[in-house]
Design a protein around this motif. Structure first.
Motif, PDB file in Angstrom:
ATOM      1  N   GLU A  51     -31.375   8.446  34.433  1.00 40.98           N
ATOM      2  CA  GLU A  51     -30.468   9.049  35.414  1.00 40.98           C
ATOM      3  C   GLU A  51     -29.028   9.056  34.919  1.00 40.98           C
ATOM      4  N   LEU A  52     -28.706   8.136  34.011  1.00 42.74           N
ATOM      5  CA  LEU A  52     -27.347   8.086  33.467  1.00 42.74           C
ATOM      6  C   LEU A  52     -26.981   9.399  32.783  1.00 42.74           C
ATOM      7  N   TYR A  53     -27.981  10.107  32.244  1.00 42.79           N
ATOM      8  CA  TYR A  53     -27.759  11.401  31.594  1.00 42.79           C
ATOM      9  C   TYR A  53     -28.508  12.520  32.332  1.00 42.79           C
ATOM     10  N   ASN A  54     -28.617  12.363  33.664  1.00 39.47           N
ATOM     11  CA  ASN A  54     -29.252  13.375  34.517  1.00 39.47           C
ATOM     12  C   ASN A  54     -30.689  13.681  34.076  1.00 39.47           C
ATOM     13  N   GLY A  55     -31.384  12.660  33.586  1.00 40.39           N
ATOM     14  CA  GLY A  55     -32.773  12.835  33.177  1.00 40.39           C
ATOM     15  C   GLY A  55     -33.732  12.439  34.284  1.00 40.39           C
ATOM     16  N   SER A  56     -35.029  12.640  34.019  1.00 42.59           N
ATOM     17  CA  SER A  56     -36.066  12.294  34.984  1.00 42.59           C
ATOM     18  C   SER A  56     -37.125  11.442  34.292  1.00 42.59           C
ATOM     19  N   MET A  57     -37.809  10.618  35.091  1.00 38.62           N
ATOM     20  CA  MET A  57     -38.855   9.752  34.557  1.00 38.62           C
ATOM     21  C   MET A  57     -40.142   9.959  35.342  1.00 38.62           C
ATOM     22  N   GLU A  58     -41.268  10.024  34.638  1.00 40.69           N
ATOM     23  CA  GLU A  58     -42.577  10.139  35.272  1.00 40.69           C
ATOM     24  C   GLU A  58     -43.515   9.110  34.648  1.00 40.69           C
ATOM     25  N   VAL A  59     -44.261   8.397  35.492  1.00 39.43           N
ATOM     26  CA  VAL A  59     -45.229   7.409  35.027  1.00 39.43           C
ATOM     27  C   VAL A  59     -46.602   7.838  35.514  1.00 39.43           C
ATOM     28  N   VAL A  60     -47.525   8.046  34.578  1.00 41.37           N
ATOM     29  CA  VAL A  60     -48.901   8.422  34.909  1.00 41.37           C
ATOM     30  C   VAL A  60     -49.810   7.291  34.442  1.00 41.37           C
ATOM     31  N   SER A  61     -50.506   6.643  35.388  1.00 39.11           N
ATOM     32  CA  SER A  61     -51.359   5.515  35.033  1.00 39.11           C
ATOM     33  C   SER A  61     -52.398   5.298  36.123  1.00 39.11           C
ATOM     34  N   ALA A  62     -53.450   4.592  35.761  1.00 43.14           N
ATOM     35  CA  ALA A  62     -54.496   4.192  36.703  1.00 43.14           C
ATOM     36  C   ALA A  62     -55.197   2.989  36.103  1.00 43.14           C
ATOM     37  N   PRO A  63     -55.794   2.121  36.918  1.00 39.55           N
ATOM     38  CA  PRO A  63     -56.480   0.937  36.385  1.00 39.55           C
ATOM     39  C   PRO A  63     -57.540   1.319  35.355  1.00 39.55           C
ATOM     40  N   GLY A  64     -57.444   0.720  34.174  1.00 38.59           N
ATOM     41  CA  GLY A  64     -58.401   0.962  33.116  1.00 38.59           C
ATOM     42  C   GLY A  64     -58.173   2.216  32.304  1.00 38.59           C
ATOM     43  N   GLU A  65     -57.118   2.973  32.588  1.00 38.83           N
ATOM     44  CA  GLU A  65     -56.892   4.260  31.920  1.00 38.83           C
ATOM     45  C   GLU A  65     -55.573   4.311  31.159  1.00 38.83           C
ATOM     46  N   GLY A  66     -55.010   3.196  30.860  1.00 41.02           N
ATOM     47  CA  GLY A  66     -53.769   3.173  30.107  1.00 41.02           C
ATOM     48  C   GLY A  66     -52.590   3.683  30.909  1.00 41.02           C
ATOM     49  N   CYS A  67     -51.530   3.992  30.190  1.00 45.75           N
ATOM     50  CA  CYS A  67     -50.296   4.446  30.860  1.00 45.75           C
ATOM     51  C   CYS A  67     -49.593   5.477  29.984  1.00 45.75           C
ATOM     52  N   ARG A  68     -49.020   6.472  30.653  1.00 44.82           N
ATOM     53  CA  ARG A  68     -48.213   7.487  29.949  1.00 44.82           C
ATOM     54  C   ARG A  68     -46.850   7.575  30.635  1.00 44.82           C
ATOM     55  N   LEU A  69     -45.795   7.285  29.875  1.00 42.87           N
ATOM     56  CA  LEU A  69     -44.413   7.373  30.372  1.00 42.87           C
ATOM     57  C   LEU A  69     -43.760   8.611  29.762  1.00 42.87           C
ATOM     58  N   VAL A  70     -43.185   9.461  30.629  1.00 41.83           N
ATOM     59  CA  VAL A  70     -42.498  10.671  30.164  1.00 41.83           C
ATOM     60  C   VAL A  70     -41.069  10.646  30.696  1.00 41.83           C
ATOM     61  N   VAL A  71     -40.111  10.710  29.802  1.00 45.53           N
ATOM     62  CA  VAL A  71     -38.697  10.803  30.177  1.00 45.53           C
ATOM     63  C   VAL A  71     -38.157  12.106  29.600  1.00 45.53           C
ATOM     64  N   GLU A  72     -37.560  12.945  30.475  1.00 44.58           N
ATOM     65  CA  GLU A  72     -37.052  14.250  30.036  1.00 44.58           C
ATOM     66  C   GLU A  72     -35.581  14.389  30.391  1.00 44.58           C
ATOM     67  N   PHE A  73     -34.833  15.001  29.490  1.00 43.57           N
ATOM     68  CA  PHE A  73     -33.417  15.303  29.690  1.00 43.57           C
ATOM     69  C   PHE A  73     -33.245  16.808  29.560  1.00 43.57           C
ATOM     70  N   ALA A  74     -32.793  17.436  30.650  1.00 49.82           N
ATOM     71  CA  ALA A  74     -32.580  18.887  30.630  1.00 49.82           C
ATOM     72  C   ALA A  74     -31.157  19.188  30.197  1.00 49.82           C
ATOM     73  N   GLY A  75     -30.980  20.198  29.340  1.00 51.66           N
ATOM     74  CA  GLY A  75     -29.648  20.576  28.882  1.00 51.66           C
ATOM     75  C   GLY A  75     -29.114  19.577  27.869  1.00 51.66           C
ATOM     76  N   ARG A  76     -27.819  19.731  27.579  1.00 53.90           N
ATOM     77  CA  ARG A  76     -27.184  18.875  26.571  1.00 53.90           C
ATOM     78  C   ARG A  76     -25.930  18.186  27.093  1.00 53.90           C
ATOM     79  N   GLU A  77     -25.763  18.182  28.423  1.00 57.45           N
ATOM     80  CA  GLU A  77     -24.536  17.609  28.991  1.00 57.45           C
ATOM     81  C   GLU A  77     -24.464  16.115  28.694  1.00 57.45           C
ATOM     82  N   GLY A  78     -23.380  15.691  28.084  1.00 49.56           N
ATOM     83  CA  GLY A  78     -23.146  14.275  27.785  1.00 49.56           C
ATOM     84  C   GLY A  78     -23.894  13.774  26.555  1.00 49.56           C
ATOM     85  N   MET A  79     -24.683  14.648  25.872  1.00 50.60           N
ATOM     86  CA  MET A  79     -25.480  14.192  24.747  1.00 50.60           C
ATOM     87  C   MET A  79     -24.789  14.441  23.410  1.00 50.60           C
TER      88      MET A  79
END
Length: 468
Positions: free
Chosen positions: A439-467
């Motif tokens: 959020e510090l760079y206007n990004g978003s976070m998504e966590v996809v997981s379920a018991p016994g199925e591992g975990c997938r973390l996705v962090v996305e930053f749209a645009g180039r503001e502040g980068m």
């Protein structure tokens, strides 16, 4: 060369005048007319006017009586003017009408002149502007500068403030201001009256008939209204907009506070872990070294050398452990050139210590254009998630994908660990810290997981503001 007035063809001049003119004798019978006058007479039904015709008979009875009365009152050299309306093929025509008493050469009255100016187009334009004023969705009212009285107000103002038109026209512009703002308004309008620029006047607090306070964004335009010096005020209610901005500012402050708290908590956790490492490992090693040195003091020379060597070995172990701790605290980005190399080194360091296979994929990504703060932020996100996996996932394989998308940057970290139910498990300090960094760079976070199925973390930053 100057001309002689007698050389002017007055008949031609009258004939080509835009005004509608016809002349009457003393019996109010038609004497003559110009082209415009002919059009008017045909309009009221006199289709073939000729001198001597009683053209006033073609006027409606009420208008005819009025004209006859006013013509009888006219004296030589006097003029009587009024406005009137005549129908023309289902349209309404407006005229400014002037009656003149005609004088002869010797000064005696010899007839009358009826001059009409067609003001239909002018009236239609005025009607359009009137509709534009009254039907405009913006709040509009006209203030007389002399005493700040209200000269006109539109329907939007009536609806916004709750006063009727009659109530508005009895008020001044001070009546819906707070007392502490009234002197400021007087000074502002006085400056406008003295020649200061009009236009945007900022946001002012107003009071509705109900007593409720609102904020109006004001724009002023200097004008003349009914021959009086005035300003037309165009206003827009921005109360909801300002409230939304206030809430957004509060949310930004709360978000910043959450980020700060998450960082402080992470730092405290890191310090606690460092303290534990120093106490449980380095401190024990140095303690053992001290014991060997104490024993060496009391031992015979043959035994002394062996004990000192063992103490020196423990000291070297302590030095190496401290070096390892220091290395874990310093970001590889401070030692290497690129973010890609930093993530790769991080993965290698983790694999050296833990039974974990880490695969890194860099897809169409180039960090050279990113600023150091943003690159370090990305590195800390990867580092934080790897720590989460080590502590909680019980995983064997991890994949880190760093890629450039059409409109930004994407970080995806997947593990084959035990997973968890995202609907039941609240975010721990690790995921909260990652979300705050996103959020510090206007990004978003998504966590996809379920018991016994591992975990997938996705962090996305749209645009180039502040980068960059």
């Amino acid at each position: 060369m100057p001309f002689n007035v007698n050389e002017i063809d007055l008949g031609l001049l009258v004939e080509n005048m835009p005004d509608l003119i016809f002349y009457l004798d003393m019996d109010k019978k038609l004497l003559s007319f110009n082209a415009g006058g002919n059009r008017f007479l045909k309009m009221i039904g006199c289709h073939d006017p000729s001198p001597g015709d009683d053209v006033l008979a073609f006027f409606p009875e009420k208008k005819r009586k009025f004209l006859l009365h006013e013509l009888d009152q006219l004296k030589t050299g006097k003029v009587f003017s009024f406005e009137d309306v005549f129908p023309d093929d289902q349209n309404t025509c407006y005229f400014d009408i002037s009656l003149y008493a005609l004088a002869g050469v010797t000064g005696e009255q010899i007839g009358f002149c009826v001059l009409l100016r067609d003001t239909t187009d002018k009236r239609q334009v005025e009607a359009k502007y009137r509709r534009l004023f009254h039907d405009n969705p913006m709040v509009i009212y006209v203030i007389r500068l002399k005493d700040l009285g209200i000269l006109e107000v539109n329907e939007a103002a009536i609806k916004q403030y709750g006063f009727s038109r009659e109530e508005f026209l009895q008020k001044t512009a001070l009546d819906w201001r707070l007392k502490e703002d009234q002197e400021k308004l007087r000074e502002y309008l006085l400056n406008v009256q003295m020649g200061a620029d009009d236009g945007p006047a900022g946001v002012w607090r107003h009071v509705l008939k109900t007593g409720e306070h609102i904020f109006m964004e004001i724009c002023l335009h200097r004008t003349r209204y009914n021959n009086e010096d005035a300003v037309m005020t165009i206003a827009q209610n921005v109360t909801d907009k300002l409230e939304l901005e206030r809430r957004l500012e509060e949310e930004r402050f709360a978000q910043h506070k959450r980020l700060t708290e998450a960082i402080i908590k992470a730092q405290e956790t890191e310090r606690a872990e460092l303290s534990m490492e120093l106490h449980d490992n380095v401190n024990q090693i140095l303690g053992a070294s001290r014991l060997y040195l104490s024993a060496a003091k009391k031992s015979p020379p043959a035994r002394k050398t062996e004990l000192i060597d063992k103490s020196a070995g423990y000291i070297l172990d302590a030095i190496e452990e401290i070096r390892r701790l220091c290395k874990s605290l310093v970001s590889p980005l401070q030692r290497l050139l690129t973010l890609e190399m930093g993530i790769q080194c991080l993965a290698e360091d983790v694999m050296c210590v833990y039974d974990l296979s880490i695969k890194t994929e860099i897809c169409n990504f180039e960090s050279a254009e990113l600023n150091d703060k943003f690159k370090l932020n990305l590195f800390r996100i990867v580092q934080e998630q790897l720590n989460n996996i080590i502590k909680h996932a019980n995983a064997a394989n991890v994949t880190i994908v760093l890629s450039a998308t059409d409109n930004g940057i994407r970080v995806e970290i997947t593990d084959d660990g035990q997973g968890f139910d995202t609907a039941l498990q609240r975010k721990g300090i690790g995921l909260s810290n990652i979300q705050s960094r996103a959020e510090l760079y206007n990004g978003s976070m998504e966590v996809v997981s379920a018991p016994g199925e591992g975990c997938r973390l996705v962090v996305e930053f749209a645009g180039r503001e502040g980068m960059g």
